[in-house]
Design a protein around this motif. Structure first.
Motif, PDB file in Angstrom:
ATOM      1  N   UNK A  95       5.281   7.277   6.108  1.00 45.01           N
ATOM      2  CA  UNK A  95       5.492   6.134   7.050  1.00 45.01           C
ATOM      3  C   UNK A  95       4.534   6.525   8.487  1.00 45.01           C
ATOM      4  N   UNK A  96       4.611   7.614   8.815  1.00 48.02           N
ATOM      5  CA  UNK A  96       3.658   8.226  10.156  1.00 48.02           C
ATOM      6  C   UNK A  96       2.300   8.257   9.620  1.00 48.02           C
ATOM      7  N   UNK A  97       1.950   8.624   8.258  1.00 42.65           N
ATOM      8  CA  UNK A  97       0.624   8.772   7.788  1.00 42.65           C
ATOM      9  C   UNK A  97       0.017   7.432   7.692  1.00 42.65           C
ATOM     10  N   UNK A  98       0.800   6.314   7.121  1.00 39.50           N
ATOM     11  CA  UNK A  98       0.277   5.038   7.371  1.00 39.50           C
ATOM     12  C   UNK A  98      -0.109   4.553   8.363  1.00 39.50           C
ATOM     13  N   UNK A  99       0.342   4.996   9.477  1.00 38.31           N
ATOM     14  CA  UNK A  99       0.115   4.680  10.998  1.00 38.31           C
ATOM     15  C   UNK A  99      -1.351   5.154  11.257  1.00 38.31           C
ATOM     16  N   UNK A 100      -2.067   5.945  10.573  1.00 39.47           N
ATOM     17  CA  UNK A 100      -3.069   6.981  10.896  1.00 39.47           C
ATOM     18  C   UNK A 100      -4.130   6.673  10.056  1.00 39.47           C
ATOM     19  N   UNK A 101      -3.746   6.493   8.631  1.00 39.27           N
ATOM     20  CA  UNK A 101      -4.889   6.546   7.474  1.00 39.27           C
ATOM     21  C   UNK A 101      -4.473   5.059   6.865  1.00 39.27           C
ATOM     22  N   UNK A 102      -5.535   4.542   6.067  1.00 35.22           N
ATOM     23  CA  UNK A 102      -5.180   3.276   5.404  1.00 35.22           C
ATOM     24  C   UNK A 102      -4.853   3.674   3.876  1.00 35.22           C
ATOM     25  N   UNK A 103      -3.490   3.683   3.887  1.00 35.28           N
ATOM     26  CA  UNK A 103      -3.051   4.095   2.353  1.00 35.28           C
ATOM     27  C   UNK A 103      -3.154   2.970   1.527  1.00 35.28           C
ATOM     28  N   UNK A 104      -4.102   2.883   0.635  1.00 32.79           N
ATOM     29  CA  UNK A 104      -4.283   1.644  -0.327  1.00 32.79           C
ATOM     30  C   UNK A 104      -3.023   1.750  -1.351  1.00 32.79           C
ATOM     31  N   UNK A 105      -2.572   2.835  -1.937  1.00 32.56           N
ATOM     32  CA  UNK A 105      -1.471   2.840  -2.744  1.00 32.56           C
ATOM     33  C   UNK A 105      -0.777   4.324  -2.855  1.00 32.56           C
ATOM     34  N   UNK A 106       0.372   4.197  -3.166  1.00 28.79           N
ATOM     35  CA  UNK A 106       1.111   5.414  -3.483  1.00 28.79           C
ATOM     36  C   UNK A 106       1.735   5.250  -4.926  1.00 28.79           C
ATOM     37  N   UNK A 124       7.338  -1.342   3.922  1.00 31.93           N
ATOM     38  CA  UNK A 124       6.129  -1.897   3.621  1.00 31.93           C
ATOM     39  C   UNK A 124       5.192  -0.886   2.983  1.00 31.93           C
ATOM     40  N   UNK A 125       5.618   0.100   2.582  1.00 29.41           N
ATOM     41  CA  UNK A 125       4.276   0.994   1.845  1.00 29.41           C
ATOM     42  C   UNK A 125       3.879   0.475   0.570  1.00 29.41           C
ATOM     43  N   UNK A 126       2.732   0.848   0.276  1.00 26.29           N
ATOM     44  CA  UNK A 126       2.100   0.156  -0.986  1.00 26.29           C
ATOM     45  C   UNK A 126       2.458   0.866  -2.194  1.00 26.29           C
ATOM     46  N   UNK A 127       3.557   0.961  -2.911  1.00 22.41           N
ATOM     47  CA  UNK A 127       3.968   1.910  -3.741  1.00 22.41           C
ATOM     48  C   UNK A 127       3.702   1.161  -5.049  1.00 22.41           C
ATOM     49  N   UNK A 128       2.959   1.933  -6.098  1.00 13.71           N
ATOM     50  CA  UNK A 128       2.814   1.444  -7.524  1.00 13.71           C
ATOM     51  C   UNK A 128       3.137   2.397  -8.628  1.00 13.71           C
ATOM     52  N   UNK A 129       3.866   1.892  -9.534  1.00 16.91           N
ATOM     53  CA  UNK A 129       4.444   2.533 -10.654  1.00 16.91           C
ATOM     54  C   UNK A 129       3.451   3.516 -11.307  1.00 16.91           C
ATOM     55  N   UNK A 130       3.697   4.734 -11.539  1.00 13.38           N
ATOM     56  CA  UNK A 130       2.732   5.766 -12.375  1.00 13.38           C
ATOM     57  C   UNK A 130       3.558   6.411 -13.169  1.00 13.38           C
ATOM     58  N   UNK A 131       3.969   6.124 -14.458  1.00 13.98           N
ATOM     59  CA  UNK A 131       4.562   6.959 -15.385  1.00 13.98           C
ATOM     60  C   UNK A 131       4.019   8.341 -15.683  1.00 13.98           C
TER      61      UNK A 131
END
Length: 216
Positions: A95-106, A124-131
């Motif tokens: 969450x802290x990193x998302x305030x400094x960097x533009x995280x497009x997906x996790x 509200x973090x942009x999480x994406x499934x990656x099996x």
């Protein structure tokens, strides 16, 4: 050796403030290393990778005379309280990193991170499934290897990251698909897995763009 040749000790994650990145999150064990790797596309071509590695206090104590304690003192391992990884600390850091960097997906493996992902989504973090399957891991693993050999993935020389990269062996099937493995249980590869996941997310984001153009 090729990974070590990509090291740039002057590289700092803070220099990428505001820039887009993809994150790979590997939570394979509750008592061993958890890894979050941030992968940025560099304006000059290629990528920059930064890792954050978490280990429970109890695990560090059990190996007090080894590298874990040394890396923890050097700020290369983040110690969490107790006997298991504190996912709350990882959530807080993301969450802290998302305030400094533009995280497009996790990218995350749903087999590992159900509760944490629910909390990340609530933030509200942009999480994406990656099996963690051969089909999802093979192409980004090949891309990571090619970029390292070409000197196109820069990192700051983190010894914990380098150790884990050196532990990776490739399992190859009859169709030339590859998958990251380790020879022994103590040879941790969580950082490498997280880097491959982050590269997979970068490749997905660049689906309409020639990936070779991005890496110069």
């Amino acid at each position: 050796a090729k990974w070590q040749a990509c090291a740039n000790p002057s590289l700092k994650m803070a220099d990428f403030a505001g820039m887009p990145c993809a994150v790979g999150l590997d939570l394979a064990s509750k008592v061993d290393i958890a890894a979050a790797v941030f992968l940025f596309r560099k304006p000059t071509g290629g990528f920059a990778a930064f890792g954050r590695f978490y280990l429970p206090e109890k695990t560090i104590e059990l190996e007090a005379t080894g590298n874990y304690a040394t890396w923890q003192r050097a700020g290369r391992l983040i110690q969490t309280d107790g006997e298991m990884i504190d996912h709350g600390r990882i959530l807080e850091d993301l969450v802290d990193a998302s305030k400094t960097y533009t995280i497009e997906s996790i990218g995350y493996d749903p087999a590992q991170a159900t509760m944490l992902v629910t909390e990340m989504m609530a933030e509200g973090l942009p999480v994406v499934e990656f099996r963690h399957t051969v089909l999802t891991m093979s192409e980004p693993m090949k891309e990571v290897e090619a970029l390292i050999r070409a000197g196109k993935i820069e990192h700051d020389g983190d010894p914990c990251f380098t150790w884990q990269m050196g532990n990776v062996v490739a399992r190859e099937d009859a169709k030339d698909n590859v998958y990251p493995r380790k020879e022994r249980a103590e040879n941790k590869i969580d950082a490498a897995v997280a880097l491959i996941m982050a590269m997979g997310r970068q490749m997905a984001g660049a689906a309409s763009v020639d990936i070779d153009a991005l890496v110069g």
